[in-house]
Design a protein around this motif. Sequence first.
Motif, mmCIF file in Angstrom:
data_model
loop_
_atom_site.group_PDB
_atom_site.id
_atom_site.type_symbol
_atom_site.label_atom_id
_atom_site.label_comp_id
_atom_site.label_asym_id
_atom_site.label_seq_id
_atom_site.Cartn_x
_atom_site.Cartn_y
_atom_site.Cartn_z
ATOM 1 N N ARG A 232 0.755 -1.223 0.015
ATOM 2 C CA ARG A 232 0.018 0.052 -0.071
ATOM 3 C C ARG A 232 0.731 1.352 0.001
ATOM 4 N NH1 ARG A 232 -5.250 -0.821 1.399
ATOM 5 N NH2 ARG A 232 -5.578 1.319 0.365
ATOM 6 N N GLN A 233 2.137 1.151 0.322
ATOM 7 C CA GLN A 233 3.073 2.351 0.384
ATOM 8 C C GLN A 233 4.247 2.150 -0.195
ATOM 9 O OE1 GLN A 233 4.500 3.803 4.354
ATOM 10 N NE2 GLN A 233 3.701 5.856 3.779
ATOM 11 N N GLU B 22 3.195 3.094 9.573
ATOM 12 C CA GLU B 22 3.209 1.842 10.324
ATOM 13 C C GLU B 22 1.754 1.161 9.952
ATOM 14 O OE1 GLU B 22 5.048 0.188 11.880
ATOM 15 O OE2 GLU B 22 6.646 1.470 12.768
ATOM 16 N N THR B 23 0.727 1.741 9.834
ATOM 17 C CA THR B 23 -0.618 1.434 9.584
ATOM 18 C C THR B 23 -0.733 0.858 8.210
ATOM 19 O OG1 THR B 23 -1.672 2.818 11.230
ATOM 20 C CG2 THR B 23 -3.086 1.916 9.546
ATOM 21 N N LEU B 24 -0.315 1.520 7.195
ATOM 22 C CA LEU B 24 -0.144 1.144 5.977
ATOM 23 C C LEU B 24 0.659 0.006 5.743
ATOM 24 C CD1 LEU B 24 0.050 4.364 3.823
ATOM 25 C CD2 LEU B 24 -2.041 2.936 4.388
ATOM 26 N N SER C 155 -0.427 -3.659 4.451
ATOM 27 C CA SER C 155 0.122 -4.313 3.124
ATOM 28 C C SER C 155 0.743 -5.841 3.587
ATOM 29 C CB SER C 155 1.598 -3.487 2.670
ATOM 30 O OG SER C 155 1.284 -2.349 2.433
ATOM 31 N N ARG C 156 1.169 -6.003 4.979
ATOM 32 C CA ARG C 156 1.661 -7.297 5.292
ATOM 33 C C ARG C 156 0.626 -8.147 5.264
ATOM 34 N NH1 ARG C 156 1.274 -10.892 8.950
ATOM 35 N NH2 ARG C 156 -0.350 -9.624 10.055
ATOM 36 N N ARG C 157 -0.882 -7.760 5.774
ATOM 37 C CA ARG C 157 -1.930 -8.573 5.621
ATOM 38 C C ARG C 157 -2.449 -8.918 4.231
ATOM 39 N NH1 ARG C 157 -3.923 -5.149 9.916
ATOM 40 N NH2 ARG C 157 -5.414 -4.331 8.499
ATOM 41 N N ASN C 158 -2.359 -7.692 3.403
ATOM 42 C CA ASN C 158 -2.656 -7.848 1.995
ATOM 43 C C ASN C 158 -1.911 -9.200 1.029
ATOM 44 O OD1 ASN C 158 -4.757 -6.109 2.295
ATOM 45 N ND2 ASN C 158 -3.495 -4.504 1.265
#
Length: 759
Positions: A46-47, A91-93, A97-100
């Motif tokens: 995401r980033q 950190e949130t993105l 991203s890790r979960r995606n």
Amino acid sequence: MFLCIFMMFSCSVNKFIPEGEYLLKDVKIVSNTNAENVSKARDYVRQMPNAKWFSLVKVPLYTYALSGKDTTVWMNRVLQRMGEAPVIFNETLAERSRRNIEQMLVNDGYLHASVDFDCEKRDKKKRAIATYYLHERERYYVSDISLNTSDSALASFIDFSSEESFLRPGMPFSVDGMEQERSRLTKFFKDKGYYRFQKEYITFSADTAHHSNKVKLAMNIALPAVASGEAPMPHKSYRIGDVYYVSGVGIRFDEAVLSECDTLNFHGYNILYKESTIVRPGVLVENTFFQPGDVYSQSQIDRTYNAFAQLTAVKYTTIRMVERPDTALLDCYIVFDRNKRRSVGFEIEGTNTAGDLGAAASITFSDKNLFKGSELLSLRVFGAYEAVSNLSGYTGDSYLEYGAEVSLRLVGGIPQAFVPVEKRLLLSSTLFSLKFNSQERPEFGRRILSGLWSYMWSRRKEDQHKIDLIDLNYIYVPWISDTFKKEYLDSVSNRNSILKYNYENLLITKLGYTYSYNSSHNNKNRFERVVYSVRTNVECSGNLMYGINKAFGGKMNDDGQYTLLNIAYAQYVKGDFDFATRINMDTRNSIVMHFGLGIAYPYGNSRVLPFEKRYFAGGANGMRGWTVRTLGPGRYRNAGRSIDFINQSGDIKLDLNLEYRTFLFWKIHSAVFLDAGNIWTIREYKEQPGGQFKFTTFYKDLALSYGIGFRFDFGLFVFRLDGAMKAINPAYEGRERYPIVCPKFSRDFALHFAIGYPF
């Protein structure tokens, strides 16, 4: 010096990074088992860090860093719009991203996959490097596929062993595969009459065996929802009821609006209109790919949309289906409105032919509904003027061209003999055109009269067929300068048979076929990793007339050629193949490869290919290290004559091009490129020494150039500026043959300005 510049930019960037925050310097994805998953995972991050020009330097970021924080200063605003703001690590993105990525792996059959995340933060430089570690573990595969449904009619259509199915035993347990099968079956059912079927009716259940990576997959097709207390019913298959064509009422209409319309019945079709009909009823029916009583088909609805979009008299179209109560019939309303019928267009442009500047202009009148059949009539008048330099011994120093063209495009009209399927399944058109062109140069005058009759058709939007049934070109040379005639045509020491042949009156009667395919869906919201296009063309000329002359003992002229009305006609066969592919690395960077091959062979009534059909090399769309018509054929080298463009043409052409394209900022893109290729002659001509193609040595004749270009993409049109240097020049020997190691800018550089991309 480079270290100082780098440190200066780094300090400039840091002023935009808040205290305690970090610039995202890089994103890494690591997998010890599958490199393909690394590539896929990048689409789920995401980033991403700031963009790099040509994947090397973050110029947009550094441009932004040159600005100040005070946005009331206009220069700061300009630099920030041209550049790209620093990407601050979030950190949130990162967790999202890790979960995606983890979900992507699970969806691809790695049911027990996990993804770890680590961020290396460098406090002094205020930089962060994010790393995602992929742990795929064991992959699961489908061992068995079954179907669960109470709808026997739908079940009869499903065969998991068919080639069209995306599901088969042994495949990875992939959510993408199941989703593709849902979409395929939904489209299939909608083409079989199931108007109200949605892919949400299709679900899957999976049974994983204990201590095994095998999955038993079951497809479930639910029945339509019903009111409480009612018995479930199978999905209903619909047929087309009445078909209504509605014009002049706008997109939104109701019964009251329809009641105000005049009504016309045409062979079972209902035409409702206000004031007057837009086009003839027959045209509407011919462009409708279904009829009353047909099984409903969504594909035929889409084809009808495409057909109406090609009607120049129609501005917009919408198709509405209205279900008749307590029946399996759908009444169809095709609602459309008229387009502006007549228009006048004016174009003006600057020209640059090998450094000779000029201007061209044209006026075009169009009628989009000439006979109320959506016929497109186009009348065009054009003219051009260009200064001609480097000519001595001639009375004039300019090039003047003028002419007119009339064309008429009809909807449909293609003979059944030309197509292997029913004509009503095609989008087709017929084109007639007549063109006159007059050219006045210091060396000669030239008139060209052309006539064309062609058919075009397609079954889908990606491809198109075209047949040139009649393509006549009469070339008439009314006068030739005495200087030109003496030096190039009649001189014993400098006689050029190729040049002479192309300055005689000539008739070209061409029959041709063209096929083109483009895989792009032209959807800006859809990211396509690989896009490619193919175009092939075959044409021949003079065969029928030559056969008739030969059979009946026709007389030849002094040059040994048969004639028609005392005009020699050309005889040749020509074939072209063009392939281009674009590999999108991401939304900003892509690699484009192009291959082009053309071969033309004169025979029978022609020893030399007509100039209009010969190949040339050099220019903005091919070998960009050379100006137009200055390369080849083969090792041929211009002897320094001011008029040599005829000799620098051939019967064979090969183009190989490679481009790395990148987005810079605003509307500006750039590309670095490498071009290879040349042209050759099939026969050996004394006027073109070293120009003949030979299998054993042609690779030694390949020219090579490299360069960089800038493209200004404004959507509807693209301005392109390409600068290129020669790398290998086959026309020279020794060190001069390799300008890449001994360049001479005045000799080896070429600059091209063009409209549109080269391929």
